[in-house]
Write a protein that holds these residues in place. Structure first.
Motif, PDB file in Angstrom:
ATOM      1  N   ASP A  90       0.788  -1.280   0.105  1.00  0.00           N
ATOM      2  CA  ASP A  90       0.020  -0.024  -0.079  1.00  0.00           C
ATOM      3  C   ASP A  90       0.644   1.351   0.084  1.00  0.00           C
ATOM      4  N   ALA A  91       1.784   1.560   0.908  1.00  0.00           N
ATOM      5  CA  ALA A  91       2.685   2.340   0.956  1.00  0.00           C
ATOM      6  C   ALA A  91       3.111   2.722  -0.268  1.00  0.00           C
ATOM      7  N   LEU A  92       3.868   1.657  -1.041  1.00  0.00           N
ATOM      8  CA  LEU A  92       4.797   1.647  -2.192  1.00  0.00           C
ATOM      9  C   LEU A  92       3.627   2.120  -3.464  1.00  0.00           C
ATOM     10  N   ARG A  93       2.444   1.666  -3.411  1.00  0.00           N
ATOM     11  CA  ARG A  93       1.340   2.208  -4.545  1.00  0.00           C
ATOM     12  C   ARG A  93       1.175   3.541  -4.344  1.00  0.00           C
ATOM     13  N   HIS A  94       1.212   3.989  -3.086  1.00  0.00           N
ATOM     14  CA  HIS A  94       0.811   5.519  -2.992  1.00  0.00           C
ATOM     15  C   HIS A  94       2.243   6.388  -3.143  1.00  0.00           C
ATOM     16  N   SER A  95       3.178   5.727  -3.235  1.00  0.00           N
ATOM     17  CA  SER A  95       4.439   6.627  -3.181  1.00  0.00           C
ATOM     18  C   SER A  95       4.570   6.951  -4.658  1.00  0.00           C
TER      19      SER A  95
END
Ligand code: GDP
Length: 502
Positions: A90-95
Motif C-alpha cells: 500500500d505504501a509503495l502504491r501510494h508513493s
C-alpha cells in the motif's frame, strides 16, 4: 491426430535432397519465429522425409541479447503473516509520483507499477505472495525478477519467512530483505539480521551479498532506500525484454466484473500489447477490447515489464497461464479447440484406465475362482490372472490384441479363456480389457477406442446408436452366437498381428 497436416517428401523423387532439407530447416525457423513448431522426421527405411506442423502455439525461442531492451523489474513481496506485506505494498502504491500528480485511485488488479522520482519504474505483484508464486511456478511461468522478503524486526525470522526463502531459492530468484517495523519499540534489527544469517541469508552488513534494508512500512520510512536498491539490483541483473514480434505475457490474476465481463491482469513479457490483439491463454482466448492500468487509466500500448488489465476474454484464464498472441481469430479458435480436445482426450484416457483398473480387480476375483476350479481339472491356467491392460503404443514392437467381451451369460468368459488357454501363442499379447454381461454399451465403445481393442458380442445385441458411435470411432464390434467361432476369430486376430515368418 496432433498435427495440422503431414507432408511426405519422397527423397528419391528429388534430385538434391540436401537442398530440400536445408529449405525445410529454413521453413522451420520461419515458423518458430511466429510461435509454431514443425518437426522434420527423416525416415531412412523408406527414404522419406515427413514434415509435421503442430496445431498448438508456443512461445518463441529466446531473443538474442542484442534484441533486449531494458524494462521495469517485476517484484514479488513475500514473508511471514502480519510482518507487513500488505502495508508495504500500500505504501509503495501510494508513493508513485504518477499517482501523486494525478490523484488517481488505485484498485486491486493483482499488480501495479510505480514511477520513482528518478523516473525509474518497478512493477509489483500484489497478489498474496505464496499462492501466486506457487501458481506461477506450477505452470512454469517465471515473472518475478526479485523477491522482497519482509521480516518484522519485532518478530524476526518465522516459519513462513523460511518457506519464502526456500521458494525464492528454488525458483532461483534473488532476494532483497526489508526489515520492517523498525519504528516499533520492540524492534531488534541486530537480532533479526542474525536470524537471517542463521537462515542462510548472507546479508551485506555481515559480509554477504544480500541487501537488508531497515524500513517502516507504516511510517513510510526508508521506502526510497528499498526502491533504489531494487532498481540497482535490476540493473545488476540486466533485466531486459524483447519488445518486437507477437506478444507473450503471463496471467497474474483473473476476475469477473459485472460491467466489464471477464478480466485478467497480465504482465507483458515480450512484444507490445495493443487493443485488437488476439490472445490465447490455456483454453481461453481474447480479442483485446480495452487495456487498463491499476489506476483505471486506458493504456494504448503495453510494453514488457508492465502489468495491464485486459478486457475481452471469452473465458477466464488461470493465474500462471502463458498468454500468446496469434495472427487471427480463426487461428485462436483452432488452438483453443486443439487444446480442449487434447485435455478431453487425456481425461477420457484417465477415466478409461480407472475403469479398466477397477474391472481388472473384479476380474481377478473371477479368475481366482476359475483357477480353483481348474486346479481340480486337467488343465492349468497359463497366466496368473488378467494382466493390467495397457493402451497400445504405436512404437511398441510387441503386437497386442485387446479384447472387450460382452455376453448374455457369465459362463462365456470361462469358455473363451478355456479355449484360448489351449492356444499357445507367445508372439502376441492378449489382454481382456473388460468383460461383462449385457448388451454393448457406450463405455464399451469408449474403452475399445482408447485401448484400440475389438468388441466381441456373444449372444447379445447392440442398439443402432451405439453401432454408429462405434463406426465413427473406428471400433469393430463382432457378433457371435457359437463359442468356437468366436474363439477362432480371436485366434485369427492374434495371427494377423504376428510378424510374418521369414
Ligand atoms: P501482512 O500479513 O504481511 O500483509 O501484514 P500487514 O501489512 O497486514 O500488517 C500486519 C500488522 O502490522 C498491521 O496491523 C500493520 O498495521 C502492522 N504493521 C505493518 N507495517 C508496520 C510497521 O512498519 N510498523 C508497525 N509498527 N506496524 C506495522
Amino acid at each position: 491426430k496432433d498435427f495440422n497436416y503431414i507432408r511426405d517428401i519422397f527423397l528419391d523423387e528429388i534430385k538434391s535432397p540436401k537442398t530440400v532439407i536445408s529449405d525445410l530447416k529454413y521453413l522451420q525457423q520461419g515458423l518458430r519465429r511466429s510461435g509454431r513448431r514443425m518437426k522434420i522426421i527423416a525416415n531412412p527405411s523408406n527414404n522419406k522425409e515427413q514434415i509435421i506442423v503442430d496445431k498448438d502455439v508456443f512461445p518463441r525461442p529466446p531473443a538474442s541479447k542484442s534484441e533486449l531492451k531494458s524494462r521495469p523489474p517485476v517484484v514479488t513481496v513475500m514473508g511471514h503473516v502480519d510482518h507487513g506485506k500488505t502495508t508495504l505494498l500500500d505504501a509503495l502504491r501510494h508513493s508513485s509520483v504518477v499517482e501523486q500528480e494525478f490523484g488517481g485511485i488505485t484498485q486491486h488488479i493483482g499488480a501495479f507499477s510505480v514511477t520513482l522520482d528518478s523516473g525509474a519504474k518497478i512493477t509489483f505483484l500484489d497478489t498474496p505472495g505464496h499462492a501466486a508464486f506457487s501458481a506461477m511456478r506450477a505452470r512454469g511461468a517465471f515473472v518475478t525478477d526479485i523477491v522482497v522478503l519482509v521480516v518484522a524486526a519485532d518478530d524476526g525470522v518465522m516459519e513462513q519467512t523460511l518457506e519464502s526463502i526456500r521458494m525464492a531459492r528454488e525458483a532461483k530468484v534473488p532476494i532483497l530483505v526489508a526489515i520492517n517495523k523498525i519504528d516499533s519499540p520492540k524492534a531488534d534489527v541486530g537480532r533479526t539480521e542474525q536470524m537471517l544469517v542463521e537462515a542462510g541469508i548472507q546479508i551485506e552488513k555481515l559480509g554477504g551479498d544480500v541487501q537488508a534494508i531497515p524500513i517502516s512500512a507504516l511510517k513510510k520510512q526508508n521506502l526510497n532506500l528499498l526502491t533504489e536498491a531494487l532498481v540497482l539490483q535490476a540493473e545488476l541483473l540486466e533485466v531486459g525484454a524483447d519488445p518486437s514480434g507477437p506478444v507473450e505475457a503471463v496471467v497474474v490474476e483473473s476476475r469477473l466484473d459485472s460491467n466489464k465481463g471477464k478480466l485478467c491482469t497480465c504482465i507483458v513479457q515480450r512484444g507490445i500489447l495493443t487493443k485488437g490483439n488476439i490472445l490465447v491463454a490455456g483454453t481461453a482466448f481474447c480479442k483485446v477490447r480495452n487495456l487498463h492500468d491499476a489506476e483505471g487509466k486506458v493504456m494504448k500500448e503495453v510494453f514488457p515489464g508492465y502489468p495491464v488489465e485486459i478486457e475481452g476474454w471469452k473465458d477466464l484464464p488461470a493465474p500462471g497461464e502463458l498468454v500468446l498472441q496469434v495472427e487471427t481469430e480463426k487461428r485462436a479458435r483452432d488452438v483453443v479447440k486443439f487444446r480442449q480436445d487434447k485435455l478431453d482426450a487425456e481425461k477420457l484416457e484417465e477415466d478409461a484406465v480407472m475403469i479398466a483398473e477397477k474391472r481388472a480387480h473384479h476380474e481377478k476375483e473371477y479368475y481366482e475362482r476359475l483357477k480353483l476350479k481348474r486346479s481340480l481339472g486337467r488343465y492349468k491356467l497359463k497366466n496368473d490372472g488378467p494382466r493390467k491392460p495397457e493402451i497400445p503404443k504405436d512404437d511398441d514392437p510387441t503386437p497386442a490384441l485387446n479384447v472387450i467381451l460382452k455376453s448374455d451369460v457369465d459362463g462365456t468368459l470361462e469358455a473363451v479363456l478355456n479355449a484360448l488357454d489351449t492356444y499357445d501363442q507367445d508372439g502376441c499379447k492378449m489382454d481382456l480389457v473388460h468383460y461383462g454381461v449385457g448388451s454393448v454399451s457406450e463405455t464399451d465403445v469408449e474403452l475399445a477406442q482408447i485401448f484400440k481393442g475389438i468388441i466381441y458380442a456373444f449372444n447379445v445385441n447392440c442398439n443402432p446408436n451405439i453401432m454408429d458411435l462405434a463406426e465413427n470411432a473406428g471400433v469393430q464390434i463382432k457378433f457371435y452366437n457359437v463359442i468356437y467361432k468366436l474363439v477362432d476369430d480371436v485366434k485369427e486376430e492374434i495371427n494377423k498381428r504376428l510378424p510374418e515368418k521369414e
